[in-house]
Scaffold this active site. Structure first.
Site, short mmCIF file in Angstrom:
data_model
loop_
_atom_site.label_atom_id
_atom_site.label_comp_id
_atom_site.label_asym_id
_atom_site.label_seq_id
_atom_site.Cartn_x
_atom_site.Cartn_y
_atom_site.Cartn_z
N ASP A 163 0.85 -1.19 0.00
CA ASP A 163 0.00 0.00 0.00
C ASP A 163 0.89 1.24 0.00
O ASP A 163 2.02 1.19 -0.49
CB ASP A 163 -0.94 -0.04 1.22
CG ASP A 163 -2.30 0.57 0.93
OD1 ASP A 163 -2.34 1.77 0.56
OD2 ASP A 163 -3.33 -0.12 1.07
N HIS A 237 -3.78 6.42 2.93
CA HIS A 237 -4.46 5.17 2.52
C HIS A 237 -3.86 3.95 3.21
O HIS A 237 -4.59 3.08 3.72
CB HIS A 237 -4.34 5.08 1.00
CG HIS A 237 -5.19 4.03 0.35
ND1 HIS A 237 -4.75 2.74 0.14
CD2 HIS A 237 -6.43 4.08 -0.16
CE1 HIS A 237 -5.70 2.05 -0.46
NE2 HIS A 237 -6.73 2.84 -0.68
N SER A 599 -11.10 -0.67 -1.31
CA SER A 599 -9.84 -0.59 -0.54
C SER A 599 -10.07 -0.84 0.94
O SER A 599 -9.18 -1.33 1.64
CB SER A 599 -9.22 0.81 -0.67
OG SER A 599 -8.45 0.93 -1.82
#
Length: 817
Positions: A163, A237, A599
């Protein structure tokens, strides 16, 4: 001497010229990678692992063979090209045998034609597939106690995150309030040192942290100022996904003086291993992602969480299942690693999935039971619904409303889109102070150049009581999420309600002949939007969640394999955020964010898979995936069939009955997954058989990517032993076989079937008894009764006399002979 210098400078210029038009290519080379090398080279003993077995990274055999492969890569490149005209970025040795290299298209063609080179593909980009859920999923009462409580849930299971990195100082990853973490001998990853603070990123909870950016740097996409040449999360994220899967339990989510509850990961005691390959502005490149996965598996992770996927089906290969990315994941599964991948955010349209292969658990996103609503009460008595995660204005009191365009300091500032309320300096504080500021929701909010957070800051700095944002035009696909703000604020998302507000404001506001306001008479009050409303119509399939059918090639031909596999919460998920992350403009500088995407769904499954792995340490990735799928539910909290969010003809949102193309097998049920009764197991040879029987796949291409010949055949790809059945082209009658293995006590199962009328379905035998650990085959016969031109949906249900229920979805489309 001058001539020599000139020649040297000319060579440097030539090399720079070659590299200036160079691109990154991924090459695969003849010869087995570590995971499948059987020892047929003199001086190098076998390093191959059996299916579902970890690579022994400490072995001298593995180290020497890895060095041998890297030397071969270097020799090949050195033999073909002059030094300085190429740059090797990575050697892939563990899961695939090959390398990533920065060369010109002409050099790539030379490499492609070289004996011993199996494939050369240009690198392609990938993107991110972007709290209360533990309670919604029943983890605190139904699952964590079986593993020793939340403070033991996921103990010693290592989850790898490919990620955007991690913010290691977040309380979700802190260790000072937890039981001490011991070493995990099976994990051999390393921790990079932060170049600024000189501290490493690990603390016992985080046990590995590395970053991969060579392809991004070669493509000139990498900016070290914002992307950070370290595992530090420059986006938000990566911290968010890691916290969803494995964040600490009971972390207060505080913003703007309000606590929105306590956050927890699905497996709060699991360890986190970070492999940063995604970046703030551009996403990432497959060459970096493959290097990260290769390293993660070599290091010994148990689970891989991938909230990343390609922008579209890979155009360079004929099939979706065979490319460096999916081939690397196939080897990861062979090494015993469970892979959860986000299905994609291209919904609600058909064939928008970006996760295709049977060895991956492809995760769709659900809306859970928590909704945030708010309302604006006007002086004429009308109440307008909207979104606003904010406190209310003072009770029993209304305030004057002023529109941003009516309180400008100077008409010349119109060039700044003042109605967006992003710049307090262009508005007259004397006219705004003590009033409610009205703003317009323009396209700038959709593209991220304007934010609700900034509107809130503008209102606060001008002394406004609160703000209202009115949406006058909606672009198709615009998604409105509630945003936490510190002052009373509301977003009116319904265009007709926005027009009611504007009409009331215009009628109430007195102007002179030039249009300038003489007096503001419109009044209103903003409700309390901080408390969520819990709905029984949950879960629902989120509008953005990618849909099937699954495709097998770039021409979008349907595959005989159901995707997505499973549904998990992915809408409005509270979790950790990186204060320096700018991925979401509404959460810049914050420690938490509430965001949506597949996600967010994938790490829910990664964390729950860690809990299953903790209870059943020897289960294969396919067994874990089967347990999650066969115990999932297709009903919502009210006992009705799950619905899917979809567009109506007017672009508004409506609800329609969901199908397996929306949710796969159904919504995850963690408690049931710990004790599934039966599993549908599969391994590397089964997946190879699936590839070898899929029409249109070249056997040479399969050998190129798997280093394996097509010696096994399933007859048809739909005979892969997966916990779902899909026949995309049913002509006449077809019989499909499955094998189940009993992972509980002896039990007798009765098998029943159900299918839409266009397809007849029958299972054989109708009942069977299985002893502990034993396996039995059964068959499902499908017959096309009528040709409708659409898919029919059904199920096979196996009910055990000890209470186990095993359900698999059936999908088929009938054709004439």
């Amino acid at each position: 001497m001058r001539a020599v210098e000139f020649g040297f400078v000319f060579l440097i210029l030539l090399a720079l010229l070659v590299l200036s038009k160079a691109e990154v290519y991924i090459a695969t080379i003849e010869g087995e990678p570590i995971i499948s090398y059987k020892g047929d080279i003199d001086g190098f003993e076998a390093t191959a692992v059996e299916s579902d077995e970890k690579i022994d990274t400490t072995s001298d055999l593995v180290t020497s063979y890895a060095r041998h492969l890297e030397n071969k890569h270097d020799m090949l490149l050195g033999m073909l090209f002059d030094r300085g005209t190429y740059e090797k970025l990575y050697s892939y040795r563990h899961l695939i045998n090959g390398f990533a290299v920065h060369i010109s298209p002409e050099q790539a063609e030379i490499l492609r034609r070289t004996p011993g080179v199996k494939s050369v593909e240009r690198d392609w980009k990938v993107r991110r597939l972007t709290t209360h859920t533990p309670q919604f999923l029943g983890l605190p009462t139904g699952v964590w106690p079986t593993g020793g409580g939340f403070d033991r849930a996921g103990e010693d299971i290592v989850i790898g995150f490919v990620d955007s990195g991690i913010y290691p100082h977040h309380p979700s990853f802190a260790t000072h309030n937890t039981e001490p973490y011991g070493p995990v001998p099976k994990y051999r990853g390393k921790c990079e040192i932060d170049p600024d603070t000189k501290r490493d990123f690990c603390n016992g909870k985080i046990i590995g942290a590395q970053h991969f950016a060579k392809a991004a740097i070669a493509a000139k996409a990498f900016n070290p100022k914002v992307d950070f040449a370290s595992p530090l999360d420059g986006d938000g994220h990566g911290s968010h996904t890691a916290a969803i899967a494995a964040g600490n339990n009971g972390i207060p989510v505080r913003m703007h003086g309000h606590e929105f509850g306590k956050a927890s990961g699905m497996a709060p005691r699991a360890r986190i291993a970070v492999y940063k390959a995604l970046y703030r502005l551009f996403g990432g490149f497959i060459a970096d992602v493959v290097a990260a996965i290769d390293q993660a598996v070599y290091d010994g992770v148990d689970i891989l969480s991938l909230s990343v996927g390609p922008n579209s089906p890979p155009a360079t290969t004929k099939t979706t299942f065979l490319n460096p990315f999916d081939a690397t994941l196939l080897s990861a599964v062979k090494a015993g690693v469970f892979v959860a991948q986000a299905a994609g955010n291209g919904g609600p349209f058909q064939k928008t999935l970006v996760s295709y292969s049977p060895w991956i658990a492809s995760v769709a996103a659900a809306v859970d039971d928590r909704r945030y609503k708010n309302h604006l009460t006007l002086g004429n008595g009308k109440i307008l619904a909207g979104l606003g995660l904010s406190p209310s204005t003072r009770a029993n009191r209304s305030y004057t409303m002023v529109f941003a365009n009516d309180v400008l300091l100077d008409s010349s500032v119109m060039k700044y889109s003042p109605s967006d309320c992003q710049r307090p300096e262009v508005l007259n504080k004397n006219l705004v102070e003590g009033n409610i500021l009205l703003c317009g929701y323009s396209f700038n909010f959709v593209v991220g150049t304007a934010s609700i957070k900034k509107v809130s800051e503008t209102a606060k700095s001008l002394g406004a009581i609160g703000f209202v944002l009115a949406v006058e035009n909606v672009s198709p696909g615009t998604k409105f999420d509630p945003v936490p703000v510190g002052v009373p604020g509301i977003l009116i998302t319904d265009v007709s309600k926005s027009m009611d507000l504007i009409d009331y404001y215009n009628v109430s506001t007195q102007r002179d002949w030039t249009g300038r306001v003489k007096s503001f008479k419109a009044i209103g009050s903003i409700g309390d939007g901080l408390m969520p409303i819990l709905h029984k119509s949950a879960p629902q399939v989120a509008l953005f969640s990618a849909r099937g059918p699954n495709i097998k090639d770039f021409s979008f031909q349907d595959a005989d394999l159901l995707k997505p596999d499973i549904l998990a919460p992915g809408s409005l998920i509270w979790a950790a955020w990186s204060p320096n992350g700018t991925d979401e403009p509404n959460y810049v500088g914050e420690g938490f964010a509430m965001i949506s995407g597949t996600s967010m769904a994938a790490p829910h499954i990664a964390g729950i898979a860690a809990l299953v792995k903790q209870k059943h340490p020897h289960w294969s990735p396919a067994a874990i995936k089967s347990a999650l799928m066969t115990t999932s539910t297709t009903e919502d909290r009210a006992g009705r069939p799950i619905q899917a969010q979809q567009y109506s003809e007017t672009e508004a949102m409506k609800l329609v009955p969901a199908t397996p193309f929306d949710y796969g097998s159904g919504h995850v049920n963690p408690r049931a997954a710990l004790d599934p009764g039966l599993i549908f197991d599969a391994g590397y040879e089964d997946y190879l058989g699936f590839l070898c029987t899929t029409p249109g796949i070249d056997v040479h291409e399969i050998r190129n990517y798997t280093n394996s010949p097509c010696n096994t055949s399933l007859g048809h790809p739909w005979n892969l032993n997966s916990p779902s059945i899909t026949v995309s082209h049913l002509v006449g009658t077809q019989t499909i076989t499955r094998t189940v293995t009993n992972v509980a006590e002896e039990e007798t199962y009765v098998i029943t079937t159900r299918m839409a009328p266009a397809i007849a379905i029958e299972a054989n035998p109708p009942a069977m008894t299985l002893k502990p650990g034993s396996s039995r085959k059964f068959s499902v016969t499908l017959t096309a009764r009528s040709v409708t031109g659409t898919y029919s949906f059904g199920q096979v249900l196996m009910k055990g006399n000890r209470g186990h229920k095993v359900r698999i979805p059936v999908v088929a489309m009938g054709y004439q002979r």
